[in-house]
Write a protein that holds these residues in place. Sequence first.
Motif, PDB file in Angstrom:
ATOM      1  N   ALA A  20      55.603  57.450  -3.193  1.00 26.36           N
ATOM      2  CA  ALA A  20      55.584  56.371  -4.042  1.00 26.36           C
ATOM      3  C   ALA A  20      55.044  56.967  -5.364  1.00 26.36           C
ATOM      4  CB  ALA A  20      54.758  55.304  -3.689  1.00 26.36           C
ATOM      5  N   ALA A  21      53.816  57.606  -5.368  1.00 22.87           N
ATOM      6  CA  ALA A  21      53.048  58.342  -6.707  1.00 22.87           C
ATOM      7  C   ALA A  21      54.044  59.374  -7.429  1.00 22.87           C
ATOM      8  CB  ALA A  21      51.922  58.966  -6.104  1.00 22.87           C
ATOM      9  N   LEU A  22      54.953  60.103  -6.493  1.00 23.88           N
ATOM     10  CA  LEU A  22      55.883  60.908  -7.255  1.00 23.88           C
ATOM     11  C   LEU A  22      56.847  59.978  -7.903  1.00 23.88           C
ATOM     12  CD1 LEU A  22      56.385  63.454  -4.428  1.00 23.88           C
ATOM     13  CD2 LEU A  22      55.326  63.927  -6.777  1.00 23.88           C
ATOM     14  N   ASP A  23      57.310  59.060  -7.412  1.00 25.41           N
ATOM     15  CA  ASP A  23      58.469  58.122  -7.958  1.00 25.41           C
ATOM     16  C   ASP A  23      57.666  57.234  -9.365  1.00 25.41           C
ATOM     17  OD1 ASP A  23      60.041  58.614  -6.117  1.00 25.41           O
ATOM     18  OD2 ASP A  23      59.696  56.758  -4.999  1.00 25.41           O
ATOM     19  N   ARG A  24      56.386  57.307  -9.382  1.00 29.14           N
ATOM     20  CA  ARG A  24      55.784  56.405 -10.471  1.00 29.14           C
ATOM     21  C   ARG A  24      55.868  57.413 -11.493  1.00 29.14           C
ATOM     22  NH1 ARG A  24      52.477  54.215  -6.621  1.00 29.14           N
ATOM     23  NH2 ARG A  24      50.714  56.010  -6.886  1.00 29.14           N
ATOM     24  N   ARG A  25      55.533  58.649 -11.387  1.00 30.00           N
ATOM     25  CA  ARG A  25      55.486  59.758 -12.456  1.00 30.00           C
ATOM     26  C   ARG A  25      56.808  60.145 -12.849  1.00 30.00           C
ATOM     27  NH1 ARG A  25      50.605  62.766 -12.470  1.00 30.00           N
ATOM     28  NH2 ARG A  25      49.106  61.439 -11.451  1.00 30.00           N
ATOM     29  N   GLY A  26      57.860  59.926 -11.993  1.00 33.17           N
ATOM     30  CA  GLY A  26      59.218  60.231 -12.291  1.00 33.17           C
ATOM     31  C   GLY A  26      59.593  61.653 -11.940  1.00 33.17           C
ATOM     32  N   ILE A  27      58.787  62.335 -11.058  1.00 36.45           N
ATOM     33  CA  ILE A  27      58.948  63.775 -10.609  1.00 36.45           C
ATOM     34  C   ILE A  27      59.930  63.474  -9.487  1.00 36.45           C
ATOM     35  CG2 ILE A  27      57.913  65.471  -9.627  1.00 36.45           C
ATOM     36  CD1 ILE A  27      55.283  64.587 -10.696  1.00 36.45           C
ATOM     37  N   PRO A  28      61.294  64.173  -9.678  1.00 32.39           N
ATOM     38  CA  PRO A  28      62.364  64.423  -8.660  1.00 32.39           C
ATOM     39  C   PRO A  28      61.700  65.251  -7.508  1.00 32.39           C
ATOM     40  CG  PRO A  28      62.832  65.549 -10.587  1.00 32.39           C
ATOM     41  CD  PRO A  28      61.653  64.836 -10.805  1.00 32.39           C
ATOM     42  N   TYR A  29      62.269  64.878  -6.388  1.00 32.19           N
ATOM     43  CA  TYR A  29      61.874  65.549  -5.035  1.00 32.19           C
ATOM     44  C   TYR A  29      63.006  65.602  -4.148  1.00 32.19           C
ATOM     45  CZ  TYR A  29      60.262  61.175  -3.493  1.00 32.19           C
ATOM     46  OH  TYR A  29      60.011  59.780  -3.183  1.00 32.19           O
ATOM     47  N   GLY A  30      62.846  66.246  -2.981  1.00 30.94           N
ATOM     48  CA  GLY A  30      63.936  66.326  -2.132  1.00 30.94           C
ATOM     49  C   GLY A  30      63.071  66.033  -0.804  1.00 30.94           C
ATOM     50  N   ALA A  31      63.321  65.023  -0.213  1.00 32.04           N
ATOM     51  CA  ALA A  31      62.630  64.815   1.072  1.00 32.04           C
ATOM     52  C   ALA A  31      63.251  65.314   2.341  1.00 32.04           C
ATOM     53  CB  ALA A  31      62.407  63.075   1.367  1.00 32.04           C
ATOM     54  N   LEU A  32      62.865  66.310   3.076  1.00 28.24           N
ATOM     55  CA  LEU A  32      63.375  66.918   4.020  1.00 28.24           C
ATOM     56  C   LEU A  32      62.825  66.639   5.440  1.00 28.24           C
ATOM     57  CD1 LEU A  32      63.607  70.526   2.376  1.00 28.24           C
ATOM     58  CD2 LEU A  32      65.297  68.467   2.128  1.00 28.24           C
ATOM     59  N   GLU A  33      63.479  66.436   6.378  1.00 26.60           N
ATOM     60  CA  GLU A  33      63.136  65.968   7.776  1.00 26.60           C
ATOM     61  C   GLU A  33      63.711  67.079   8.681  1.00 26.60           C
ATOM     62  OE1 GLU A  33      62.687  61.863   9.103  1.00 26.60           O
ATOM     63  OE2 GLU A  33      63.833  61.396   7.247  1.00 26.60           O
ATOM     64  N   PRO A  34      63.033  67.719   9.639  1.00 23.65           N
ATOM     65  CA  PRO A  34      63.486  68.523  10.763  1.00 23.65           C
ATOM     66  C   PRO A  34      64.679  67.713  11.324  1.00 23.65           C
ATOM     67  CG  PRO A  34      61.064  68.555  10.738  1.00 23.65           C
ATOM     68  CD  PRO A  34      61.524  67.542   9.823  1.00 23.65           C
ATOM     69  N   GLY A  35      65.564  68.627  12.198  1.00 21.12           N
ATOM     70  CA  GLY A  35      66.327  68.090  12.794  1.00 21.12           C
ATOM     71  C   GLY A  35      67.711  68.609  12.445  1.00 21.12           C
ATOM     72  N   THR A  36      68.033  69.789  11.676  1.00 20.85           N
ATOM     73  CA  THR A  36      69.216  70.281  11.698  1.00 20.85           C
ATOM     74  C   THR A  36      68.929  71.919  11.767  1.00 20.85           C
ATOM     75  OG1 THR A  36      69.041  70.624   9.273  1.00 20.85           O
ATOM     76  CG2 THR A  36      70.310  68.822   9.992  1.00 20.85           C
TER      77      THR A  36
END
Length: 302
Positions: A20-36
């Motif tokens: 949410a804090a990154l979204d408020r600043r407009g900083i793009p990011y990739g959220a990666l979850e283990p599983g592949t």
Amino acid sequence: MTADLAILYEHPQWFRPLFAALDRRGIPYGALEPGTAFDPADAAPPAPLVLSRLAMSAFLREREHPIFWAGALLARWELSGARVLNGTAALAVDTSKARQLALIASLGLAMPATRAVHRAADVPAAAEAIGFPLVVKANIGGAGAGIARYDSLDEVRAAVADGTLPTSIDGVLLVQDYVPARGGTITRIETLDRSFLYALEVAGAGAFDLCPADACQVPGSAIAMTAVEPAPELRAAAEAIARAASLDLGGVEVMIDDRDGVARFYDINALSNFVAKPLDVLGWDPHERLVDRIEGWLEEAR
């Protein structure tokens, strides 16, 4: 356009405030979850900057946990030139309480008397060397898992005989002096980029290896957290530990031994979730400070 920041995480709720804090600043990011599956020959990291938010308590949520798998993945990304925050050096410390204690001792700091063993049969002899009361701890725990107190050698021998000792996913156990914490409290000192961020005094049963992201959210919890300013020597020691452990973000736990007044450091946590309800506990949101530093790390990684 590919984001310059990727965040590797496995807990489904803990990192929503960061996102949410990154979204408020407009900083793009990739959220990666283990599983592949990943290809060790693939030289392409997901982003120039990777933030690892892998929890040692992952094995409590999933039997086929990603802890060691992620260590290999982070190593590949580092070899490919990515800047990995809390990368393999920090993970190596996070995945071994024995290694944490060795690091603490190497800095000349006090810790609870401890023996590390890899065979259950060696626990009684280690217990005799430590004395009672003592605790037996999993080398990889998380969220208070894998800790048992014993008050006599007979209790230890019985636990060995009936197979009820704690277990650790790496097969290593710590036999450790039970330190009576002064006032029944411990102090958790959080660091960001090897510098002091904030500290909490934690009171209540079962405070060892607590998760501050969870503890103060539980209605009726016996654990109470209060923001404090630690003594200058404790603050300096926590920063020294963070530097030695390669912590870009992490926490250090210490307690005052009520028997002699010595500050004994006993845990280093590279995940170190920020306290839940930070505005209530701290009066400010540490996620904003983290995002400030992420912006700086992004500039450095470009």
